[in-house]
Write a protein that holds these residues in place. Structure first.
Motif, short mmCIF file in Angstrom:
data_model
loop_
_atom_site.label_atom_id
_atom_site.label_comp_id
_atom_site.label_asym_id
_atom_site.label_seq_id
_atom_site.Cartn_x
_atom_site.Cartn_y
_atom_site.Cartn_z
N ILE A 125 -4.43 -7.61 -3.52
CA ILE A 125 -2.91 -7.67 -2.99
C ILE A 125 -2.36 -8.20 -3.95
O ILE A 125 -3.54 -9.45 -4.63
CB ILE A 125 -3.67 -8.51 -1.62
N THR A 151 1.57 -6.31 4.35
CA THR A 151 0.49 -6.95 5.28
C THR A 151 2.16 -7.42 5.70
O THR A 151 3.04 -7.56 6.12
CB THR A 151 0.10 -8.47 4.52
N GLU A 152 1.02 -8.51 7.28
CA GLU A 152 2.13 -8.81 8.12
C GLU A 152 3.34 -9.94 7.35
O GLU A 152 4.76 -10.52 7.42
CB GLU A 152 2.00 -9.83 9.11
#
Length: 196
Positions: A125, A151-152
């Motif tokens: 990430i 991701t959110e």
């Protein structure tokens, strides 16, 4: 026209469809090995996983790694850069590492009491909320083994999953690490750097 063939061409689906449409006969059926026996219900009593053996060797005598071979898996990871073995809050193993300056985690999934895991998940990430979904989707179209998503919090993630159910050879795991190392470099060069 795109620079790369559609996924169907890369996976062989198009070849199978062309063969079916051409009227040519597909290859003949493969005979069941004589060593596989049928039980009283007529089912094969030996599955492919069973043929891989319970002693850590395949039926061909090749040593197989299982998820519980953490020292060997960690040794392979350390061949690609710094790597350490830690545990999650529920006791599942995780290898955290750095390949060419990129931090990643190797999660062991579908475990029973922190053992007998069936899947390993390479995961990276980046703190780059400026990366668009369009860029990730474009990258995904060229990557048959990896997936990228947000991701959110809009941070880009790249993953590679590998089933280790029944075991994998050292060569197969090294190949997965090779693919992972290349994908991290490609993701940075093709997606992250052009966005700067």
């Amino acid at each position: 026209m795109p620079d790369h063939p559609p996924r169907a061409l890369r996976t062989g689906l198009a070849a199978a469809m062309m063969l079916a449409c051409s009227g040519l006969a597909p290859a003949g059926a493969v005979a069941t090995p004589q060593t596989a026996q049928r039980d009283e219900q007529g089912l094969l009593s030996r599955s492919l996983a069973a043929q891989s053996g319970t002693d850590g060797q395949s039926s061909l005598g090749v040593d197989l790694l299982r998820a519980d071979d953490l020292d060997t898996i960690l040794d392979i990871a350390q061949g690609y850069g710094d790597a350490d073995l830690v545990k999650t809050e529920i006791g599942d193993p995780v290898i955290t590492g750095i390949i060419n300056g990129v931090a990643y985690q190797l999660f062991f999934l579908d475990c029973t009491d922190g053992k007998d895991c069936e899947v390993i998940n390479f995961y990276a990430i980046w703190d780059r909320p400026d990366i668009t979904l369009e860029a990730l989707n474009a990258w995904n179209r060229t990557q048959p083994f990896h997936k990228a998503y947000q991701t959110e919090e809009q941070l880009p993630v790249v993953e590679l999953n590998l089933s280790i159910r029944g075991g994998v050879t050292r060569t197969q795991l090294t190949d997965a690490y090779d693919r992972w190392m290349i994908s991290l470099a490609e993701f940075e060069a093709q997606i992250l750097e052009p966005s700067l």
